[in-house]
Design an enzyme around this catalytic site. Structure first.
Site, PDB file in Angstrom:
ATOM      1  N   LYS A 250      -5.808   2.119   1.292  1.00 11.84           N
ATOM      2  CA  LYS A 250      -4.891   3.184   0.868  1.00 11.84           C
ATOM      3  C   LYS A 250      -4.124   2.744  -0.379  1.00 11.84           C
ATOM      4  CE  LYS A 250      -1.955   1.534   4.554  1.00 11.84           C
ATOM      5  NZ  LYS A 250      -0.613   1.768   4.991  1.00 11.84           N
TER       6      LYS A 250
ATOM      7  N   TYR B  51      19.322  -7.263 -22.347  1.00 16.25           N
ATOM      8  CA  TYR B  51      20.370  -6.299 -22.014  1.00 16.25           C
ATOM      9  C   TYR B  51      21.555  -6.952 -21.315  1.00 16.25           C
ATOM     10  CZ  TYR B  51      17.653  -2.138 -23.220  1.00 16.25           C
ATOM     11  OH  TYR B  51      16.980  -1.171 -23.904  1.00 16.25           O
TER      12      TYR B  51
HETATM   13  C1  PLP Z   1      -2.008   1.775  10.532  1.00 20.40           C
HETATM   14  C2  PLP Z   1      -2.303   0.649   9.607  1.00 20.40           C
HETATM   15  N1  PLP Z   1      -3.258  -0.228   9.921  1.00 20.40           N
HETATM   16  C3  PLP Z   1      -3.566  -1.264   9.111  1.00 20.40           C
HETATM   17  C4  PLP Z   1      -2.888  -1.470   7.932  1.00 20.40           C
HETATM   18  C5  PLP Z   1      -3.248  -2.645   7.062  1.00 20.40           C
HETATM   19  O1  PLP Z   1      -2.179  -3.534   6.974  1.00 20.40           O
HETATM   20  P1  PLP Z   1      -2.307  -4.905   6.169  1.00 20.40           P
HETATM   21  O2  PLP Z   1      -2.370  -4.544   4.721  1.00 20.40           O
HETATM   22  O3  PLP Z   1      -1.072  -5.648   6.507  1.00 20.40           O
HETATM   23  O4  PLP Z   1      -3.557  -5.555   6.634  1.00 20.40           O
HETATM   24  C6  PLP Z   1      -1.872  -0.596   7.582  1.00 20.40           C
HETATM   25  C7  PLP Z   1      -1.121  -0.829   6.332  1.00 20.40           C
HETATM   26  O5  PLP Z   1       0.034  -0.654   6.196  1.00 20.40           O
HETATM   27  C8  PLP Z   1      -1.567   0.494   8.441  1.00 20.40           C
HETATM   28  O6  PLP Z   1      -0.586   1.359   8.142  1.00 20.40           O
END
Ligand code: PLP
Length: 367
Positions: free
Chosen positions: A35, A250
Site C-alpha cells: 500500500k 532560517y
Molecule cells: C492490516 C495490515 N497488515 C499488514 C501490514 C504490514 O505491516 P508492516 O509494514 O509492518 O509489515 C499493515 C501495514 O500497516 C497492515 O495495516
C-alpha cells in the site's frame, strides 16, 4: 541526465528480501503489503518484482487497480475493505479478496450475493481497537457468510516489542476465538514475523521488510539479512566558507563555532525530507553522507535546501564541490537511523517522498 533528487530502486534487493522473509516464515504463504505506493517505492514499477510473493495486499482500490494494470494476476487482498456498493463492484471487477470488519459491509455483500467470488477475510478485534468484529460475533458472521471462501484475520498493536504482554494477549484472544474453525488465518506483520513466530499463521502480511528496512526499534535491515531497496540521494548546490559566529539558515538557529565549510544540499521538505531533521542544539544530529563520510545537518531544513557541516570531510582532506552526490538514506546510511534521530518511523519517511523526486529502477544489484 543528472537529477536533482533521485530515488534509485533496486528491484533485485526486493526479490532478495522476499526470499529472506519466506525463509523466516517457512510454513506460511507470504502476502506482500504494497500500500501507499509500495511504501513510497513506486507501486507500478515494482509490481513485476513481486512475482515470488503468494499474494499482494493493498489499502485502496486505486492501488489494486495499479497492480492489475501492471500485470499482477495473483491473489490480491483489499485490506481496508469497501465502504459502498460502487467500491464493492470495483473489488468484484478487480477480483480482489476483501477484508470485512463491520456489519455495513455484510449488508452490502448481501446485494451482490451471486457476483462476489473471492475470499473474504473476517477481521477480528483482539486488542488494537482499530478495525474488526468483536469475538462474540464470529459465529453469527460465519453463519451469514457461509457461501463464501473465508479467512480469519487480526492485526497487532505492538509486535515491534518482543514478549509484549498485549501482543501475547492478542494472540491468546485470537486463538481462543478461532479454536476449532478450519479456515486460513493471517495475523503477522513484519515485526510479528520476527518477534512472534507462534503467530505466523497460514499467511504472513509483510510490508516494511520487503523494502529492506527493519520494523524493530533497534538496528537496521542489514542486521536481518535484508537489503535496502531505496537509495535516496541529492546533490550539493554550493560550498560556503563560513566564519566563526555566522548564523546558518532560517532564523539563524545554528551558529558556527569556528571558521568552517558549510555545504548546501538540494533537498528539503518539498521533496519529502523531514523538517524535524533540522538541527537542535544539544540533540543528536541527523546525518547525510558525502563521499562516504557522514556530515551532520546544521540549521533548519527548508523547502528546497538544507545545510550540512563539511568539517568531517575537511578533517580527512577531502574536497567537496557543488554537484557532488549526497546520500540521504540507503544501504550505506539506513533510513532507520534518521527515523530514530528525529523521533519518526521509517514508514513515514519512505512514504513521504513527494512528486518532485525522480525515480530510477534497476536490477543490477548495485545501489
Ligand atoms: C492490516 C495490515 N497488515 C499488514 C501490514 C504490514 O505491516 P508492516 O509494514 O509492518 O509489515 C499493515 C501495514 O500497516 C497492515 O495495516
Amino acid at each position: 541526465m543528472q537529477f536533482r533528487t533521485l530515488a534509485r530502486i533496486d528491484l533485485n534487493a526486493l526479490t532478495h528480501n522476499i526470499s529472506v522473509i519466506a525463509k523466516l516464515a517457512p510454513q506460511s504463504l507470504l502476502m506482500a503489503v504494497v500500500k501507499a505506493n509500495a511504501y513510497g517505492h513506486g507501486l507500478a514499477s515494482i509490481t513485476p518484482a513481486l512475482a515470488t510473493a503468494d499474494a499482494a495486499g493493498v489499502a485502496t482500490l486505486e492501488e489494486a487497480t495499479t497492480l492489475r494494470a501492471n500485470g499482477w494476476q495473483g491473489r490480491l487482498v483489499l485490506l481496508q475493505g469497501f465502504a459502498n456498493v460502487a467500491e464493492l463492484d470495483a473489488a468484484i471487477e478487480l477480483e480482489t479478496e476483501v477484508v470485512v470488519h463491520q456489519h455495513s459491509q455484510l449488508e452490502l455483500l448481501a446485494t451482490r450475493r451471486d457476483s462476489f467470488k473471492q475470499r473474504l477475510w473476517i477481521k477480528l478485534e483482539t486488542g488494537m481497537n482499530r478495525l474488526g468484529f468483536p469475538a462474540d460475533q464470529l459465529n453469527a458472521i460465519l453463519q451469514q457468510l457461509q457461501q463464501y471462501p473465508l479467512g480469519l484475520m487480526t492485526h497487532f498493536a505492538s509486535a515491534d516489542e518482543p514478549d509484549n504482554s498485549s501482543v501475547l494477549a492478542q494472540i491468546s484472544r485470537f486463538e481462543a476465538t478461532v479454536a476449532g474453525i478450519d479456515l486460513p488465518k493471517t495475523l503477522a506483520n513484519s515485526a510479528a514475523i520476527l518477534n512472534y513466530p507462534q503467530a505466523h499463521g497460514d499467511m504472513v502480511r509483510c510490508g516494511l521488510m520487503l523494502f529492506g528496512v527493519s520494523p524493530l526499534a533497534q538496528g537496521c535491515g542489514a542486521n536481518l539479512g535484508l537489503r535496502p531497496v531505496m537509495r535516496f540521494s541529492s546533490r550539493l548546490l554550493a560550498v560556503k566558507a563560513c566564519q566563526a559566529g555566522d548564523l546558518v539558515g532560517y532564523n539563524g538557529t545554528y551558529s558556527c563555532s569556528e571558521n568552517m565549510p558549510i555545504g548546501v544540499v538540494a533537498i528539503g521538505y518539498g521533496d519529502g525530507y523531514p523538517y524535524l531533521a533540522s538541527s537542535h542544539t544539544g540533540e543528536k544530529s541527523a546525518m547525510l553522507m558525502l563521499k562516504g563520510v557522514k556530515c551532520p545537518i546544521v540549521g533548519r531544513v527548508s523547502m528546497d535546501m538544507l545545510s550540512i557541516d563539511l568539517r568531517p570531510l575537511q578533517a580527512l582532506g577531502v574536497q567537496a564541490e557543488s554537484g557532488d552526490e549526497v546520500i540521504l538514506w540507503g544501504p550505506e546510511l539506513p533510513v532507520e537511523n534518521l527515523a530514530c534521530s528525529i523521533g519518526s518511523i521509517p514508514y513515514e519517511l519512505l512514504c513521504g517522498l513527494t512528486g518532485r523526486v525522480n525515480y530510477q529502477y534497476h536490477e543490477d544489484g548495485t545501489s
